[in-house]
Design a protein around this motif. Sequence first.
Motif, PDB file in Angstrom:
ATOM      1  N   TYR A   9       1.042  -1.289  -0.004  1.00 41.96           N
ATOM      2  CA  TYR A   9      -0.072  -0.159  -0.060  1.00 41.96           C
ATOM      3  C   TYR A   9       0.731   1.284   0.021  1.00 41.96           C
ATOM      4  O   TYR A   9       0.535   2.171  -0.799  1.00 41.96           O
ATOM      5  CB  TYR A   9      -0.876  -0.110   1.282  1.00 41.96           C
ATOM      6  N   LEU A  10       1.836   1.422   0.759  1.00 45.16           N
ATOM      7  CA  LEU A  10       2.701   2.483   0.810  1.00 45.16           C
ATOM      8  C   LEU A  10       3.648   2.486  -0.319  1.00 45.16           C
ATOM      9  O   LEU A  10       3.868   3.644  -0.882  1.00 45.16           O
ATOM     10  CB  LEU A  10       3.486   2.406   2.145  1.00 45.16           C
ATOM     11  N   ALA A  11       4.192   1.327  -0.758  1.00 43.40           N
ATOM     12  CA  ALA A  11       5.034   1.308  -2.279  1.00 43.40           C
ATOM     13  C   ALA A  11       4.044   1.707  -3.278  1.00 43.40           C
ATOM     14  O   ALA A  11       4.655   2.489  -4.114  1.00 43.40           O
ATOM     15  CB  ALA A  11       5.478   0.035  -2.529  1.00 43.40           C
ATOM     16  N   TRP A  12       2.892   1.533  -3.200  1.00 44.36           N
ATOM     17  CA  TRP A  12       1.973   1.960  -4.466  1.00 44.36           C
ATOM     18  C   TRP A  12       1.689   3.289  -4.315  1.00 44.36           C
ATOM     19  O   TRP A  12       1.801   4.087  -5.299  1.00 44.36           O
ATOM     20  CB  TRP A  12       0.752   1.204  -4.395  1.00 44.36           C
ATOM     21  N   ALA A  13       1.730   4.056  -3.168  1.00 45.38           N
ATOM     22  CA  ALA A  13       1.300   5.356  -3.085  1.00 45.38           C
ATOM     23  C   ALA A  13       2.288   6.091  -3.615  1.00 45.38           C
ATOM     24  O   ALA A  13       2.366   7.142  -4.205  1.00 45.38           O
ATOM     25  CB  ALA A  13       1.222   5.871  -1.427  1.00 45.38           C
ATOM     26  N   VAL A  14       3.759   5.500  -3.323  1.00 41.44           N
ATOM     27  CA  VAL A  14       4.927   6.267  -3.872  1.00 41.44           C
ATOM     28  C   VAL A  14       5.062   6.340  -5.472  1.00 41.44           C
ATOM     29  O   VAL A  14       5.205   7.313  -6.193  1.00 41.44           O
ATOM     30  CB  VAL A  14       6.391   5.726  -3.170  1.00 41.44           C
ATOM     31  N   ILE A  15       4.404   5.072  -5.944  1.00 43.06           N
ATOM     32  CA  ILE A  15       4.654   4.612  -7.390  1.00 43.06           C
ATOM     33  C   ILE A  15       3.587   5.584  -8.188  1.00 43.06           C
ATOM     34  O   ILE A  15       3.985   6.365  -8.868  1.00 43.06           O
ATOM     35  CB  ILE A  15       4.507   3.395  -7.706  1.00 43.06           C
ATOM     36  N   ALA A  16       2.422   5.603  -7.624  1.00 41.52           N
ATOM     37  CA  ALA A  16       1.412   6.414  -8.108  1.00 41.52           C
ATOM     38  C   ALA A  16       1.683   7.970  -8.162  1.00 41.52           C
ATOM     39  O   ALA A  16       1.512   8.671  -9.096  1.00 41.52           O
ATOM     40  CB  ALA A  16       0.017   6.158  -7.302  1.00 41.52           C
ATOM     41  N   GLY A  17       2.223   8.585  -6.953  1.00 39.14           N
ATOM     42  CA  GLY A  17       2.456   9.685  -6.984  1.00 39.14           C
ATOM     43  C   GLY A  17       3.544  10.006  -8.119  1.00 39.14           C
ATOM     44  O   GLY A  17       3.412  11.283  -8.599  1.00 39.14           O
ATOM     45  N   THR A  18       4.657   9.111  -8.070  1.00 40.21           N
ATOM     46  CA  THR A  18       5.451   9.403  -9.332  1.00 40.21           C
ATOM     47  C   THR A  18       5.231   9.413 -10.564  1.00 40.21           C
ATOM     48  O   THR A  18       5.462  10.409 -11.403  1.00 40.21           O
ATOM     49  CB  THR A  18       6.709   8.720  -9.158  1.00 40.21           C
ATOM     50  N   LEU A  19       4.057   8.453 -11.002  1.00 36.65           N
ATOM     51  CA  LEU A  19       3.548   8.510 -12.224  1.00 36.65           C
ATOM     52  C   LEU A  19       2.770   9.663 -12.410  1.00 36.65           C
ATOM     53  O   LEU A  19       2.808  10.167 -13.505  1.00 36.65           O
ATOM     54  CB  LEU A  19       2.775   7.200 -12.355  1.00 36.65           C
ATOM     55  N   LEU A  20       1.871  10.282 -11.609  1.00 33.57           N
ATOM     56  CA  LEU A  20       1.265  11.472 -11.762  1.00 33.57           C
ATOM     57  C   LEU A  20       1.867  12.739 -11.982  1.00 33.57           C
ATOM     58  O   LEU A  20       1.794  13.198 -12.781  1.00 33.57           O
ATOM     59  CB  LEU A  20       0.538  11.653 -10.406  1.00 33.57           C
ATOM     60  N   THR A  21       3.081  12.803 -11.238  1.00 35.25           N
ATOM     61  CA  THR A  21       4.139  13.677 -11.285  1.00 35.25           C
ATOM     62  C   THR A  21       4.640  13.654 -12.801  1.00 35.25           C
ATOM     63  O   THR A  21       4.806  14.698 -13.556  1.00 35.25           O
ATOM     64  CB  THR A  21       5.421  13.745 -10.383  1.00 35.25           C
ATOM     65  N   LEU A  22       5.073  12.618 -13.248  1.00 36.44           N
ATOM     66  CA  LEU A  22       5.649  12.391 -14.703  1.00 36.44           C
ATOM     67  C   LEU A  22       4.514  12.683 -15.789  1.00 36.44           C
ATOM     68  O   LEU A  22       4.849  13.498 -16.869  1.00 36.44           O
ATOM     69  CB  LEU A  22       6.118  11.181 -14.901  1.00 36.44           C
ATOM     70  N   GLY A  23       3.344  12.527 -15.349  1.00 40.03           N
ATOM     71  CA  GLY A  23       2.280  13.038 -16.312  1.00 40.03           C
ATOM     72  C   GLY A  23       2.016  14.352 -16.449  1.00 40.03           C
ATOM     73  O   GLY A  23       1.340  14.728 -17.496  1.00 40.03           O
TER      74      GLY A  23
END
Length: 356
Positions: A9-23
Motif C-alpha cells: 500500500y505504501l509502495a504503491w502510494a510512492v509509485i502512483a504519486g511519481t507516475l502522476l508527477t511524470l504525467g
Amino acid sequence: MGLRILDRYLAWAVIAGTLLTLGVLLPLLGFFVLANELEQVGVAGYRLQDALLFMVLSLPRYAYQVFPIATLIGALLGLGALANRSELVAMRAAGVSVGRIAGAGLLGGVLLAAGAMLIGEVVAPVAEQRGIEIKRAALSGAVTQQTESGFWAIDQGTYINIREILSGTSLRDIFIYQADNAAGTLIATHAQGARYQNHQWVLEGLSRSRVSMDGVQVERLPNAVWSSLLNPGILEVVVVDPRILPVWGLWKYIRFMTVNAQDASNYQVIFWGRVLYPLLTLSMVLVAIPVLLGSARSRGTGVRAFFAVLVGILYYLVSKTFSYLALLYGLSPLAAALAPPVLFIGAALLLLRRVG
C-alpha cells in the motif's frame, strides 16, 4: 500478511504519486522541445509532423533526466495524501515503526528505479537516435543512418561512410562509393580526413580506386574538393552526445578516449552517476519520508511540492560542485558521483532518526 499488504500500500502510494508527477512534467517538457523545433520547421523538408515525432522520441530521455525529482515530488504527494487522511498517524499509533514505513517507501523506489533504468538505458538511446535520423533526413534530403561502422548516407546516388565525425566541419576516415553505370565502373575513394572551408569539403590524403572489367586503377592525391549535400549544419545533428549513450556505450567511449590519450574525466563522472542512478532515486524517497512524518497534516500539497523543487535544485548544485572538483582538482570521478547521493541519504537518515 497484514504487514505485507501495508508495504504494498505504501509502495504503491510512492509509485502512483511519481507516475502522476511524470504525467504533469512530461507534457510541459514536450511543449518546450516542440517550441524549440518549430524554429526549423520549413527548412528543407523538415515539417511539423517531423518536429512532433522528434519531440515524442525525445521524451524518454527527458523522463529519465527528471525521474529523481519526479520521484521526490511523487513520494511527497503520494504519501502526503495518506498524511492528509491521517493514515500515517494511524499507522504510527498502531505500532508501525518509522523504519517499516521507510522500507515500504524504498520498495516503491526500487521498482521505480528499475523502470527508470529500463527507460534511460534501453528505450531512450534507441528512440532518440531514431528521432535524430528522422530530423537529419528531413533537413538534408539524404537517406542517412548511424551504425556501429559509422555514419552512412546516400547523396545523389553516392554512398558515403564517415567513420569519425570530430565536429560538423572536421571528419576523419571517409569512404565514398560511386557507380558509373554508363562506363561500367565503380569508383571507391578513401580519404584520411576532410575539412569544410569556403562552403565546400576538402578531402585530404586520398586513395581512389577505379574498378572496371579491365582491372583496378589506383590513384593517390594529397587533396581534392568534394561536393556534397551534407553540410556542417546537418552533421552537427549527426554527432551524438556521448552523455546520451547507454551506460555500456558510454563505457566504450571512455575506453576509446583513454586509449587515444584524451581526458575522459567529465564522461567518467557522468558514467558513475549513471551507474549510481538507482541510489539517487532511493535517496529522494528517503528524503521525503521524514518530511512527511515530521509534518503530518500540517503542510499542504503546494508546500511539499515547493520543498521538492528546492531539494532538486540543491541536489543539482551539489552534484555540479563535485563534478567541478573532479575536473579541476583531480577528485576521483567515482567519489564525485557517489558523494551527492550519500550526503542526501545521510541527511535523510538523520532526519528519520530524529522523527523516530
